[in-house]
Design an enzyme around this catalytic site. Structure first.
Site, short mmCIF file in Angstrom:
data_model
loop_
_atom_site.label_atom_id
_atom_site.label_comp_id
_atom_site.label_asym_id
_atom_site.label_seq_id
_atom_site.Cartn_x
_atom_site.Cartn_y
_atom_site.Cartn_z
N HIS A 116 0.83 -1.20 0.00
CA HIS A 116 0.00 0.00 0.00
C HIS A 116 0.87 1.26 0.00
O HIS A 116 2.08 1.20 0.26
CB HIS A 116 -0.93 0.03 1.22
CG HIS A 116 -2.12 -0.86 1.09
ND1 HIS A 116 -2.06 -2.23 1.27
CD2 HIS A 116 -3.42 -0.60 0.77
CE1 HIS A 116 -3.25 -2.76 1.10
NE2 HIS A 116 -4.10 -1.79 0.79
N LYS B 24 -0.72 4.93 4.60
CA LYS B 24 -1.65 4.01 5.26
C LYS B 24 -1.21 3.80 6.71
O LYS B 24 -0.02 3.56 6.98
CB LYS B 24 -1.71 2.68 4.51
CG LYS B 24 -2.77 1.72 5.06
CD LYS B 24 -2.95 0.54 4.14
CE LYS B 24 -3.97 -0.46 4.69
NZ LYS B 24 -5.30 0.15 4.92
#
Length: 265
Positions: free
Chosen positions: A155, A159
């Site tokens: 990601h 995040k």
């Protein structure tokens, strides 16, 4: 009849896409937005949005809910705030659709009881991308035949939670059909702590966080003389909008909490 929606987190990258989707959908009506600043402004007054979006912004959720009749509340914020928002929405008998991940088991249990008590649907989805849901379903199917498996999730570097909600949900689905076993050499030793990733009933989960990534996951199965890789990539956040749309429509017919979009497909 249009579904009236309140959206939390309009300035985030997911929130921006959600505003576009909701305002372009004939059966949806965006009645208000919730943000931690810009109270009293409209969405159209924010730099990234078109001027004609005369949707009011609130910083206080109770005030927002008292002043607007909403059917659905869409939350695309962070775990700490998302949990409070979801609980408050249910208390006002508004149906939440939540894309925030990182809730604890205790929080999910509490929200499940509250949804049941209020007889209001609630959907919490670790991932709204239809392709990601199919990846999880296919992984559960494969785990019946390949019990040795590792998950790599990748990601963007903003995040907050690791591993991702999608990776945890994938592991939970695999766990339903896989007997717990320790993978790798029985005398395996990490010369650098954490090198083998998180351990969930013998499955290993690895998290990458890098700029340039959006949301990506590989589920890699190993067997005698072969491997099987099931992967999914979200190139941009528009990939999540069909799932949000599906959840908004389906939550109207629910009277309980559903965790995971795969339970609705």
């Amino acid at each position: 009849m249009a579904i009236n929606i309140i959206l939390a987190g309009p300035r985030g990258r997911m929130g921006y896409e959600a505003v576009q989707m909701i305002t372009n959908e004939e059966s949806f009506r965006l009645v208000a937005c919730l943000d931690h600043k810009h109270d009293g402004l409209t969405v159209g007054e924010l730099e990234q949005f078109r001027d004609d979006l005369q949707v009011p912004i609130y910083t206080d959720f109770d005030t927002c809910l008292k002043q607007h009749q909403a059917d659905v509340f869409v939350d695309l914020t962070i775990p700490e705030v998302g949990y409070k928002h979801t609980k408050t929405a249910l208390q006002y008998k508004v149906r939440p659709v939540v894309g925030t991940t990182g809730f604890t088991d205790e929080q999910l249990s509490e929200l499940k009881e509250l949804a049941k008590e209020q007889k209001r649907g609630c959907i919490i989805a670790p991932n709204f991308a239809i392709g990601a849901i199919l990846m999880m379903k296919f992984s559960k199917m494969a785990a019946k035949y390949f019990p040795d498996v590792e998950i790599i999730e990748k990601h963007h570097d903003q995040k907050l939670d690791a591993p991702s909600g999608t990776a945890k949900k994938t592991a939970e689905l695999i766990q339903d059909v896989r007997e717990s076993k320790k993978q790798g050499h029985p005398n395996e030793e990490e010369t650098l702590p954490g090198a083998r990733g998180a351990d969930m009933n013998g499955m290993r989960i690895h998290s990458m966080r890098l700029p340039g990534l959006v949301a990506h996951q590989e589920v890699i199965f190993g067997g005698a003389g072969q491997t099987l890789t099931i992967s999914h990539d979200s190139m941009n956040r528009a990939s999540f909008m069909d799932g949000i749309k599906e959840c908004v429509n389906q939550v109207m017919d629910l009277e309980e909490l559903v965790y995971g979009l795969e339970n609705l497909l």
